[in-house]
Design a protein around this motif. Structure first.
Motif, PDB file in Angstrom:
ATOM      1  N   GLY A 184      99.827 -77.493 103.725  1.00 22.41           N
ATOM      2  CA  GLY A 184     100.573 -77.597 104.931  1.00 22.41           C
ATOM      3  C   GLY A 184     101.636 -78.899 105.164  1.00 22.41           C
ATOM      4  O   GLY A 184     101.888 -79.147 106.092  1.00 22.41           O
ATOM      5  N   SER A 185     101.591 -79.691 103.913  1.00 23.52           N
ATOM      6  CA  SER A 185     102.298 -80.852 103.952  1.00 23.52           C
ATOM      7  C   SER A 185     103.886 -80.696 104.429  1.00 23.52           C
ATOM      8  O   SER A 185     104.531 -79.929 104.170  1.00 23.52           O
ATOM      9  N   GLN A 186     104.082 -81.774 105.521  1.00 20.37           N
ATOM     10  CA  GLN A 186     105.413 -81.971 105.714  1.00 20.37           C
ATOM     11  C   GLN A 186     106.554 -82.282 104.783  1.00 20.37           C
ATOM     12  O   GLN A 186     107.722 -82.120 105.100  1.00 20.37           O
ATOM     13  N   PHE A 187     105.973 -82.547 103.563  1.00 17.44           N
ATOM     14  CA  PHE A 187     106.954 -82.910 102.478  1.00 17.44           C
ATOM     15  C   PHE A 187     107.098 -81.722 101.417  1.00 17.44           C
ATOM     16  O   PHE A 187     107.940 -82.202 100.466  1.00 17.44           O
ATOM     17  N   ASN A 188     106.760 -80.519 101.735  1.00 14.72           N
ATOM     18  CA  ASN A 188     107.005 -79.632 100.908  1.00 14.72           C
ATOM     19  C   ASN A 188     108.306 -79.194 100.301  1.00 14.72           C
ATOM     20  O   ASN A 188     108.735 -79.050  99.058  1.00 14.72           O
ATOM     21  N   ARG A 200      94.957 -79.298  93.360  1.00 10.98           N
ATOM     22  CA  ARG A 200      95.995 -80.303  92.896  1.00 10.98           C
ATOM     23  C   ARG A 200      97.109 -80.540  93.286  1.00 10.98           C
ATOM     24  O   ARG A 200      97.571 -79.361  94.007  1.00 10.98           O
ATOM     25  N   GLY A 201      97.993 -81.574  92.971  1.00  7.66           N
ATOM     26  CA  GLY A 201      99.422 -81.688  93.296  1.00  7.66           C
ATOM     27  C   GLY A 201     100.187 -81.887  92.148  1.00  7.66           C
ATOM     28  O   GLY A 201      99.503 -81.829  90.921  1.00  7.66           O
ATOM     29  N   ILE A 202     101.293 -81.906  92.076  1.00  3.58           N
ATOM     30  CA  ILE A 202     102.074 -82.491  91.006  1.00  3.58           C
ATOM     31  C   ILE A 202     102.095 -83.799  90.783  1.00  3.58           C
ATOM     32  O   ILE A 202     101.938 -84.231  89.837  1.00  3.58           O
ATOM     33  N   ARG A 244     106.550 -71.741  92.541  1.00  2.00           N
ATOM     34  CA  ARG A 244     105.584 -71.202  91.637  1.00  2.00           C
ATOM     35  C   ARG A 244     104.551 -72.050  91.043  1.00  2.00           C
ATOM     36  O   ARG A 244     103.272 -72.083  91.027  1.00  2.00           O
ATOM     37  N   VAL A 245     105.052 -73.238  90.496  1.00  3.92           N
ATOM     38  CA  VAL A 245     104.449 -74.314  89.940  1.00  3.92           C
ATOM     39  C   VAL A 245     103.587 -74.964  90.898  1.00  3.92           C
ATOM     40  O   VAL A 245     102.539 -75.356  90.797  1.00  3.92           O
ATOM     41  N   LEU A 246     103.966 -75.418  92.277  1.00  2.00           N
ATOM     42  CA  LEU A 246     103.157 -75.758  93.397  1.00  2.00           C
ATOM     43  C   LEU A 246     102.107 -74.985  93.684  1.00  2.00           C
ATOM     44  O   LEU A 246     100.825 -75.092  94.100  1.00  2.00           O
TER      45      LEU A 246
END
Length: 306
Positions: free
Chosen positions: A212-216, A304-306, A294-296
C-alpha cells in the motif's frame, strides 16, 4: 519486567505519522493502546497534509493518544520528526498507520534493551500481502552498516523500532531532505547501525501490510531519493555489491517509468556487479519482456521489495 512499578519503567513516546487512512489508523492505535507494557505510553498521532482528527484523543491510566499536525517539512519524514520533538519520553517508537503491534511488543523490546544495553531495538515482522503472510526476522549480524548497505534488510522495519531518546543526539532525526521521504526509514536505520547497533527481539511482533505504499508509481521520486542516498552514505561506494544493488534499484525505476535511460542504467549496474540480478530484471522490464507490476507483485508475495 511486567511486575515492576509503573513509575520505574521507561516512558515511551509512540509516533504514528498518518495521511488519510482513518480505518487503518484506528487499528494501529488500538494495537499500541493494547500493549501489556506497564510503563507510561504517550501516543502521538501526526497528521501530514491533513487536519488532525481530535476524535482520536483519549487518556487513561498511564496511556494517552494525542493528535497534532505536521509542523515541519510536508511528508513522512517531517511528520515523524514532528512527533519526536513533541515527545518527552525516555524511549521513542514508531508505527506506520497501516501496521499493527502485537500486545507484548514493548514489554519484549524494553527488556531486550535493558539486557543488551543497546541504543536501539527492532523486532521481526509478519508481512501481510494479498492472501499471503510471510515472517521476516532480522539477526544482529544483518544489522551492521556493511550488511545493510549490501542488503536492504526489510525485516528491520520502522514499525518495529524503539530507540532511546538520548541516542537521537548521535543518530539524528529523520532526514527531511530525502526526496519525497522515500527510503527515510532505511537512511535512519543505516545511521542507527553506526551508533551502537541494535537489540533484536527475534520474533514477528508487528503485522506489516505490504503493497500500500504511496511510492508504487512515483518513479522519479524514487530515482531522486536513491541518488540522495548514494551521495550521503560512503558505504555504498566502498562496496561494489552495495553500489550495484542501489544502481539496480535505480535502473528498475527508470525501466518502470519507461525512461530511455533504463537500458544504459541496467548496463551500468551489471558493469558494477555482474551478479546483481536487479540489473537483469531492469533490462527485462526495459525490453518489455516482463512488466514492472509483475516483478513487484512477485517480490511482495515473498515479503520483499526491489
Amino acid at each position: 519486567m511486567t511486575s515492576q512499578p509503573q513509575d520505574t519503567l521507561p516512558s515511551v513516546d509512540v509516533v504514528i505519522a498518518t495521511h488519510q487512512r482513518p480505518e487503518l489508523l484506528r487499528r494501529a492505535i488500538a494495537g499500541v493502546m493494547a500493549q501489556t507494557y506497564r510503563g507510561t505510553i504517550r501516543l502521538l498521532v501526526v497528521h501530514d497534509k491533513s487536519s488532525p482528527d481530535t476524535s482520536l484523543e483519549e487518556q487513561h491510566a498511564g496511556r494517552s493518544v494525542e493528535v497534532l499536525a505536521n509542523t515541519r517539512t510536508p511528508g513522512l519524514a517531517g511528520a515523524r520528526n514532528s512527533g519526536i520533538v513533541a515527545g518527552t519520553g525516555d524511549l521513542v517508537a514508531f508505527c506506520d498507520d497501516d501496521d499493527e503491534w502485537r500486545p507484548d511488543k514493548l514489554v519484549r523490546q524494553v527488556r531486550q534493551l535493558e539486557i543488551d544495553g543497546a541504543p536501539t531495538s527492532v523486532t521481526g515482522i509478519l508481512v501481510d500481502y494479498q492472501d499471503r503472510q510471510v515472517v521476516r526476522v532480522p539477526t544482529a549480524e544483518d544489522l551492521t552498516v556493511a550488511t545493510l548497505a549490501r542488503h536492504r534488510v526489510m525485516a528491520a522495519h520502522p514499525s518495529s523500532v524503539v530507540v532511546r531518546r538520548a541516542a537521537l543526539d548521535q543518530i539524528g532525526l529523520v532526514d527531511e531532505e530525502i526526496p519525497g521521504s522515500y527510503g527515510e526509514d532505511y537512511d535512519w536505520i543505516l545511521r542507527a547501525a553506526g551508533v551502537g547497533g541494535f537489540a533484536v527481539v527475534p520474533e514477528p511482533l508487528v503485522l506489516v501490510r505490504w503493497g500500500g505504499s504511496q511510492f508504487n508509481k512515483q518513479w522519479s521520486t524514487i530515482i531522486a531519493a536513491i541518488d540522495h542516498l548514494l551521495d550521503k552514505h560512503p558505504a555504498f561506494r566502498a562496496d561494489h555489491r552495495a553500489l550495484g544493488r542501489l544502481l539496480g534499484q535505480r535502473a528498475f525505476a527508470l525501466a518502470a517509468s519507461g525512461s530511455p535511460d533504463a537500458w544504459r542504467a541496467a548496463r551500468t549496474t551489471l558493469r558494477t556487479n555482474p551478479r546483481e540480478r536487479r540489473g537483469y530484471v531492469a533490462a527485462a522490464v526495459a525490453l518489455h519482456l516482463v512488466s514492472a507490476e509483475r516483478v513487484l507483485d512477485l517480490a511482495h508475495k515473498r515479503g520483499r521489495g526491489i
